[in-house]
Enzyme design. Structure first.
Site, PDB file in Angstrom:
ATOM      1  N   LYS A   1       0.838  -1.218   0.000  1.00  0.00           N
ATOM      2  CA  LYS A   1       0.000   0.000   0.000  1.00  0.00           C
ATOM      3  C   LYS A   1       0.871   1.265   0.000  1.00  0.00           C
ATOM      4  CE  LYS A   1      -2.274  -0.925   3.893  1.00  0.00           C
ATOM      5  NZ  LYS A   1      -1.636  -2.184   4.322  1.00  0.00           N
TER       6      LYS A   1
ATOM      7  N   ARG B   1      -9.530   0.637   8.410  1.00  0.00           N
ATOM      8  CA  ARG B   1      -9.006  -0.680   8.786  1.00  0.00           C
ATOM      9  C   ARG B   1     -10.128  -1.601   9.288  1.00  0.00           C
ATOM     10  NH1 ARG B   1      -3.424   0.394   8.458  1.00  0.00           N
ATOM     11  NH2 ARG B   1      -2.181  -0.861   9.837  1.00  0.00           N
TER      12      ARG B   1
ATOM     13  N   ARG C   1      11.921  -4.766   5.302  1.00  0.00           N
ATOM     14  CA  ARG C   1      11.561  -3.372   4.964  1.00  0.00           C
ATOM     15  C   ARG C   1      12.447  -2.363   5.695  1.00  0.00           C
ATOM     16  NH1 ARG C   1       5.384  -1.776   5.143  1.00  0.00           N
ATOM     17  NH2 ARG C   1       5.482  -2.468   7.314  1.00  0.00           N
TER      18      ARG C   1
ATOM     19  N   ARG D   1      11.282   0.045  10.989  1.00  0.00           N
ATOM     20  CA  ARG D   1      10.199   0.411  11.905  1.00  0.00           C
ATOM     21  C   ARG D   1      10.218  -0.462  13.154  1.00  0.00           C
ATOM     22  NH1 ARG D   1       4.762   0.657   8.305  1.00  0.00           N
ATOM     23  NH2 ARG D   1       3.988  -0.282  10.209  1.00  0.00           N
TER      24      ARG D   1
ATOM     25  N   ARG E   1      -0.068  -8.164  14.019  1.00  0.00           N
ATOM     26  CA  ARG E   1      -0.634  -7.244  13.010  1.00  0.00           C
ATOM     27  C   ARG E   1      -1.433  -8.016  11.972  1.00  0.00           C
ATOM     28  NH1 ARG E   1       4.648  -4.358  11.261  1.00  0.00           N
ATOM     29  NH2 ARG E   1       3.373  -3.298   9.704  1.00  0.00           N
TER      30      ARG E   1
HETATM   31  P1  AMP Z   1       0.738   0.967   9.117  1.00  0.00           P
HETATM   32  O1  AMP Z   1       1.850   1.946   8.906  1.00  0.00           O
HETATM   33  O2  AMP Z   1      -0.447   1.222   8.241  1.00  0.00           O
HETATM   34  O3  AMP Z   1       1.215  -0.467   9.068  1.00  0.00           O
HETATM   35  O4  AMP Z   1       0.207   1.213  10.598  1.00  0.00           O
HETATM   36  C1  AMP Z   1       1.054   1.065  11.724  1.00  0.00           C
HETATM   37  C2  AMP Z   1       0.208   0.975  12.986  1.00  0.00           C
HETATM   38  O5  AMP Z   1      -0.522   2.210  13.159  1.00  0.00           O
HETATM   39  C3  AMP Z   1      -0.866  -0.096  12.988  1.00  0.00           C
HETATM   40  O6  AMP Z   1      -0.360  -1.376  13.349  1.00  0.00           O
HETATM   41  C4  AMP Z   1      -1.831   0.453  14.012  1.00  0.00           C
HETATM   42  O7  AMP Z   1      -1.343   0.301  15.337  1.00  0.00           O
HETATM   43  C5  AMP Z   1      -1.816   1.952  13.697  1.00  0.00           C
HETATM   44  N1  AMP Z   1      -2.819   2.280  12.673  1.00  0.00           N
HETATM   45  C6  AMP Z   1      -2.588   2.672  11.402  1.00  0.00           C
HETATM   46  N2  AMP Z   1      -3.720   2.892  10.737  1.00  0.00           N
HETATM   47  C7  AMP Z   1      -4.722   2.602  11.603  1.00  0.00           C
HETATM   48  C8  AMP Z   1      -6.139   2.628  11.510  1.00  0.00           C
HETATM   49  N3  AMP Z   1      -6.777   2.977  10.385  1.00  0.00           N
HETATM   50  N4  AMP Z   1      -6.855   2.282  12.621  1.00  0.00           N
HETATM   51  C9  AMP Z   1      -6.250   1.961  13.760  1.00  0.00           C
HETATM   52  N5  AMP Z   1      -4.920   1.903  13.912  1.00  0.00           N
HETATM   53  C10 AMP Z   1      -4.149   2.217  12.850  1.00  0.00           C
END
Ligand code: AMP
Ligand code: ZN
Length: 206
Positions: A13, A87, A121, A154, A165
């Protein structure tokens, strides 16, 4: 237009959204990135979010929705790509109240590939460009191609957190897919790399 990217962590994404941002000037809204920025502050909220992210859980909907709306509402005249939001079905219903989605791309990638992608990554802390030590190496080892900053891993890209996750993803994904399938603008995508970018460009007529 508003483009929404669905898919597991590590499904690509961020890479697609970065591409649409860099090449076509899309406003790239990545909730994960917004939350990671908040964790750099010195506040109880920052500590709370850090804990949630590192446990591989989702941040609560109220806070997430509020953050998205405040960032999105001022950019609605631009082309927008949503990366990591919604999400779950509650977030999708909330978004639906103020934002019309034109395209939903669901990036489907096999779990063994996802894990290798996440483990390998690396990201640029400055421009957010995404690399991979196995699949997409930077030109100069561990440095960003664009600004030469040292790449970072990260905190939540660890084997343990990835499992959690992916569990969270599986728990909430089906109703979300059903929601957009029913709206008729849903497209499942299984290609990767250049072919994937070309398919998306073709559909978006870019
Ligand atoms: P990502 O960078 O999209 O993998 O997001 C990293 C972390 O941010 C996720 O594992 C969640 O803890 C939080 N997060 C990101 N987007 C959301 C969302 N739409 N709703 C809730 N938590 C989120
Ligand atoms: Zn960079």
């Amino acid at each position: 237009m508003v483009v929404l990217l669905l898919g597991a962590p590590g499904s690509g994404k961020g890479t697609i959204a970065n591409y649409l941002e860099k090449e076509y000037g899309f406003f790239h809204l990545a909730t994960g990135q917004l939350f990671r920025q908040i964790t750099k502050q010195n506040s109880p909220l920052a500590q709370k979010i850090k804990k949630i992210i590192n446990a591989g859980k989702l941040v609560n909907d109220a806070l997430t929705n509020k953050l998205v709306k405040s960032n999105l509402i001022k950019k609605m005249k631009k082309n927008v790509v949503l990366d990591g939001y919604p999400r779950n079905i509650e977030q999708a219903k909330y978004l639906n109240k103020f934002c019309k989605i034109d395209y939903v791309f669901d990036l489907c990638v096999k779990e063994n590939i996802i894990i290798k992608r996440i483990i390998g990554r690396r990201i640029c802390p400055v421009c957010q460009a995404i690399y991979n030590i196995y699949y997409k190496k930077p030109q100069e080892k561990n440095h960003c191609n664009f600004d030469h900053h040292i790449l970072i891993k990260r905190d939540d890209d660890t084997k343990q957190t990835i499992k959690q996750r992916l569990q969270e993803y599986k728990k909430f994904n089906h109703p979300l897919v059903a929601f957009y399938q029913q709206k008729g603008n849903y497209k499942k995508i299984t290609l990767t790399g250049k072919k994937l970018i070309n398919q998306i460009k073709k559909i978006l007529k870019l």
